[in-house]
Structure formats: structure tokens, C-alpha cells
Design a protein around this motif. Structure first.
Motif, PDB file in Angstrom:
ATOM      1  N   THR A   1      36.826  34.729  47.917  1.00  0.00           N
ATOM      2  CA  THR A   1      37.395  35.932  47.288  1.00  0.00           C
ATOM      3  C   THR A   1      38.383  36.691  48.167  1.00  0.00           C
TER       4      THR A   1
ATOM      5  N   ARG B   1      37.462  39.137  50.046  1.00  0.00           N
ATOM      6  CA  ARG B   1      36.959  40.498  50.207  1.00  0.00           C
ATOM      7  C   ARG B   1      36.267  40.651  51.572  1.00  0.00           C
ATOM      8  N   THR B   2      36.109  41.909  52.004  1.00  0.00           N
ATOM      9  CA  THR B   2      35.472  42.231  53.279  1.00  0.00           C
ATOM     10  C   THR B   2      34.331  43.209  53.038  1.00  0.00           C
TER      11      THR B   2
ATOM     12  N   LEU C   1      42.913  34.545  47.966  1.00  0.00           N
ATOM     13  CA  LEU C   1      42.621  35.603  47.011  1.00  0.00           C
ATOM     14  C   LEU C   1      42.006  34.984  45.756  1.00  0.00           C
TER      15      LEU C   1
ATOM     16  N   GLY D   1      33.196  44.228  44.022  1.00  0.00           N
ATOM     17  CA  GLY D   1      34.446  43.954  44.699  1.00  0.00           C
ATOM     18  C   GLY D   1      34.390  44.110  46.204  1.00  0.00           C
ATOM     19  N   ASP D   2      33.374  44.795  46.718  1.00  0.00           N
ATOM     20  CA  ASP D   2      33.210  44.956  48.159  1.00  0.00           C
ATOM     21  C   ASP D   2      32.255  43.945  48.769  1.00  0.00           C
ATOM     22  N   GLY D   3      31.659  43.092  47.953  1.00  0.00           N
ATOM     23  CA  GLY D   3      30.730  42.098  48.486  1.00  0.00           C
ATOM     24  C   GLY D   3      29.321  42.306  47.972  1.00  0.00           C
TER      25      GLY D   3
ATOM     26  N   GLN E   1      36.287  36.910  52.921  1.00  0.00           N
ATOM     27  CA  GLN E   1      35.383  35.875  52.429  1.00  0.00           C
ATOM     28  C   GLN E   1      36.116  34.744  51.717  1.00  0.00           C
TER      29      GLN E   1
ATOM     30  N   THR F   1      41.973  39.919  43.659  1.00  0.00           N
ATOM     31  CA  THR F   1      41.655  40.666  44.869  1.00  0.00           C
ATOM     32  C   THR F   1      42.919  40.892  45.697  1.00  0.00           C
ATOM     33  N   ARG F   2      42.848  41.874  46.594  1.00  0.00           N
ATOM     34  CA  ARG F   2      43.957  42.180  47.513  1.00  0.00           C
ATOM     35  C   ARG F   2      43.401  42.170  48.935  1.00  0.00           C
ATOM     36  N   PRO F   3      43.267  40.986  49.505  1.00  0.00           N
ATOM     37  CA  PRO F   3      42.596  40.875  50.806  1.00  0.00           C
ATOM     38  C   PRO F   3      43.410  41.500  51.934  1.00  0.00           C
TER      39      PRO F   3
END
Length: 404
Positions: free
Chosen positions: A189, A191-192, A339, A159-161, A186, A331-333
Motif C-alpha cells: 500500500t 502507507r506508514t 502505491l 489508511g494509516d495501517g 508498506q 494512497t499517497r506514500p
């Protein structure tokens, strides 16, 4: 008078075939979906389209008027391949202010950051070379690398990449030329990649010998949290990272203005490839962008846009629990435009899409974003184009279509 008899019909030889890469690399499913769902009644979560009502149309128009009034001959003339000096100077200053010392000569202006990807594929890759990407990955990057004849391999992650340890093992085994990553918000997704992982990626690249292509079209669109420095700023990454940027998400995509910051070798190679592709990015667009940056506060404009987009992200997050089947995750960007949703096992979002479109709403199935084995239960939603009210209605339709 002599009458000439017509020659007997002859069979014509077939034309030569298309290049193998043109036959094997597919088109963009996002573009295909947008064409199918162009009806105005469709609430379209499929495209990565900035909200047009938030463009600073008057400010951009004023910049064009000024440029065409003051320097018409220059604005309408050919320019250098590397880009207009005024624009490169402004971009270098913005990059340096964000923690990465940059000179104008470190930059090449491109016709959108998508062209930068294509130029890098031409400059860095031979057919059969291996490229590492995230899982899932930005779709148009997969197209660019596929057209270059590269072998594309996904790096495992969570989930973090991407996982730096998995990256290290893959680099040792696969001997890739480059890693392509969108570490901040990203696509697809949202995500960061955390700072510690960015530092670890830089160490892997330095130790193993690897180009990093760091794509950052969304990084300025932050709604929560603190900015995470670019991979390019970390020790070990300085001489092997190509950083891509774009005005498409913060000014207007129709300008088609992007840039790459790169070490001298790949930058010069990309300039040669650009000469063969389009000579240079349109002069008038570059000068207008430079004038806009001189006359306006782009950062203030981005803050206004981010405030609106943050409300739209919140509206989508609030409506997803009622719209999606039990057991779905998403996801919760902290920023960006997208998302990522995963429906419960057994769902196929490609097969479900026609039912959803019948309800006048659309998304992008997740399968095309994968290099290798896809996850058929995934999908991407864009939350920035519609108002909160439209998002709520779109999610209502989505839920109805998924329940059909």
C-alpha cells in the motif's frame, strides 16, 4: 547361443506425493506477471524492481576488486553462519545510529531479507500456529507462513495501517505466535504506521505475549515528512521484536544481502535453520558490502536515489486522475516504491489485467495480497523503475486499457 526373452512389461508404482504445503501454497503472481510481460515494449508497473541505472555499479565493482585483490583466500572461502564480522559491525553501527542500540552479535546476515522470513517461520512456527498480518500484506510473507503450515489471519486497519485495538482483540481471541508488519512504506500500500500506533502495538505485544516481526526494506527511501522510529525502539518491544533489513532497495538486489536483529533465542534458532538451508550467505558478497560501506557514503547514495524516486512518485500521482475511472482512490506514500489503487465497486482487477497487458502495460492485481477475503477492485503500482516520461505513457496505456 541362448537368447534371453525380454521380461514382460510391468506397471510402475507411482512416486510418493509432494508435501501438502507444496501442493497448497501457490507461486508468486508478481513473478508470473513479470514472466508474461518481459517484452521490452511493456511498461511494467508490476515488479518491485529498483531502477538499475541508479545502482552505484562502479563503487560496488571497486569494492569487489579490492576484496579479491587483498583477501582472495578469505573472500572465496566458507564463512561463519552468523555473518562476516566486518559487515555485522557496520550494520550494527548503522542500526544504532538510527536509535536502536545494537551490537554485532545481535545480528544474523541472511541471503536477502526474504530468507530471514523463511528462517523465522522455521524457527518460530509449528504447523497450525496462528500468524497475524496486515490487510493487505506483503505477498512473499504470506507464502513463507503458508509453507510453514501457519494459519494466517489479517488484522483490520485503515489508511494509516493496522488498528491496535483490533490487534489487541485478535491476540486475545486467536492466541497467535507472531505479528508480521511492514510499518514504513508498506508493501503493497505504501502507507506508514504512525508513531502512536507503533507504541500501542508494542504495548499489546508486551501485555499479551507476542513476537513482532518488523520488516523494514523501504524505510530509508523517504521523500517527504519525518522519519518514524521503529516499533523495536518502543518500551515493551525490546525483547520481542525481530527487525529485518536489506541492501536490496538501497544498494542492489543482486547482492542478496539482508539481516535480522533479534533477541538471543530466535536469533540462535534462525542460525541453526540457516545452517540447514545454505550454511552461510556468500562470503565475497558480504566482504564487498563491508568494503563498500567503509569506502563510500551509502547515506549520500540513498539520498540521490530518493530524490529521483520522489520525482517518479510525483509523476505517477499527477497522472493517476486522468488514467483511472471516476470514483477510484489511491494512497499517497511519503516514500518507498509502491502505491495502492482501488477502482470503483464492481471492478475486478484480475479480470481486467489481460486487457491492460494488450496495451503493453502491467500492474499487480490486489487480490493475492490478502489473507482471507480479498478486495477484487484493488491493484498495486510500482513507480520507481520507469522515468517520469515512461510513467506518463504507461498511465496513458493503463487508462486506455481500463476504458476498453
Amino acid at each position: 547361443m541362448t537368447v534371453t526373452e525380454p521380461e514382460p512389461a510391468r506397471s510402475l508404482a507411482p512416486t510418493p506425493p509432494l508435501a501438502a504445503r507444496a501442493r497448497t501454497v501457490g507461486g508468486s503472481p508478481v513473478r508470473d506477471i513479470l514472466a508474461v510481460t518481459a517484452r521490452p515494449e511493456v511498461i511494467n508497473f508490476a515488479g518491485g524492481l529498483p531502477a538499475p541505472e541508479l545502482f552505484d555499479a562502479e563503487g560496488i565493482a571497486a569494492a569487489y576488486r579490492t576484496v579479491l585483490a587483498e583477501t582472495p583466500a578469505r573472500a572465496l572461502q566458507y564463512s561463519t553462519t552468523e555473518g562476516e564480522p566486518a559487515l555485522r559491525a557496520a550494520l550494527a553501527a548503522r542500526t544504532a545510529a538510527r536509535g536502536l542500540p545494537t551490537a554485532p552479535d545481535d545480528l544474523l546476515v541472511t541471503t536477502g531479507s526474504q530468507q530471514a522470513l523463511s528462517l523465522l517461520a522455521t524457527a518460530l512456527l509449528e504447523p497450525g500456529d496462528t500468524v497475524l498480518v496486515e490487510r493487505p500484506c506483503y505477498l512473499a510473507a504470506l507464502q513463507a507462513f503458508g509453507l510453514a503450515g501457519a494459519r494466517v489471519v489479517a488484522v483490520p486497519g485503515d489508511g494509516d495501517g493496522l488498528d491496535p485495538d483490533a490487534l489487541d482483540a485478535l491476540v486475545a481471541r486467536e492466541r497467535p505466535k507472531l505479528l508480521y508488519t511492514v510499518p514504513t512504506f508498506q508493501n503493497p500500500t505504501g502507507r506508514t504506521l504512525p508513531a502512536a500506533r507503533r507504541a500501542a502495538v508494542a504495548r499489546v505485544a508486551a501485555r499479551r505475549g507476542l513476537w513482532i516481526v518488523e520488516d523494514d526494506p523501504y524505510g530509508e527511501l523517504r521523500y517527504d515528512g519525518e522519519r518514524v522510529p521503529w516499533i523495536a525502539t518502543h518500551p515493551g518491544a525490546e525483547d520481542r521484536t525481530v527487525l529485518l533489513g536489506s541492501f536490496s532497495k538501497v544498494m542492489a538486489p543482486g547482492l542478496r544481502l539482508g539481516w535480522l536483529r533479534a533477541p538471543a533465542g530466535p536469533r540462535r534458532a534462525c542460525a541453526v535453520a540457516k545452517q540447514a538451508a545454505d550454511l552461510h550467505t556468500p562470503t565475497v558478497n558480504q566482504l564487498a558490502a563491508a568494503r563498500y560501506l567503509a569506502d563510500n557514503d551509502l547515506d549520500a547514495h540513498v539520498r540521490r536515489v530518493a530524490g529521483v524516486y520522489g520525482e517518479r512518485r510525483d509523476a505517477m500521482l499527477a497522472g493517476l486522475p486522468a488514467a483511472l475511472p471516476d470514483g477510484s482512490t489511491w494512497t499517497r506514500p511519503e516514500g518507498g516504491m509502491f502505491l495502492w489503487v482501488r477502482l470503483p465497486d464492481g471492478n475486478d482487477t484480475t479480470a481486467l489485467l489481460p486487457r491492460v497487458v494488450e496495451r503493453d502495460v502491467a500492474y499487480v492485481p490486489g487480490a493475492p495480497f490478502f489473507a482471507g477475503e480479498p478486495d477484487p477492485a484493488t491493484l498495486r503500482l510500482c513507480f520507481v523503475t520507469q522515468t517520469p516520461q515512461e510513467i506518463a505513457e504507461g498511465l496513458r496505456r493503463l487508462g486506455a486499457g481500463l476504458r476498453d
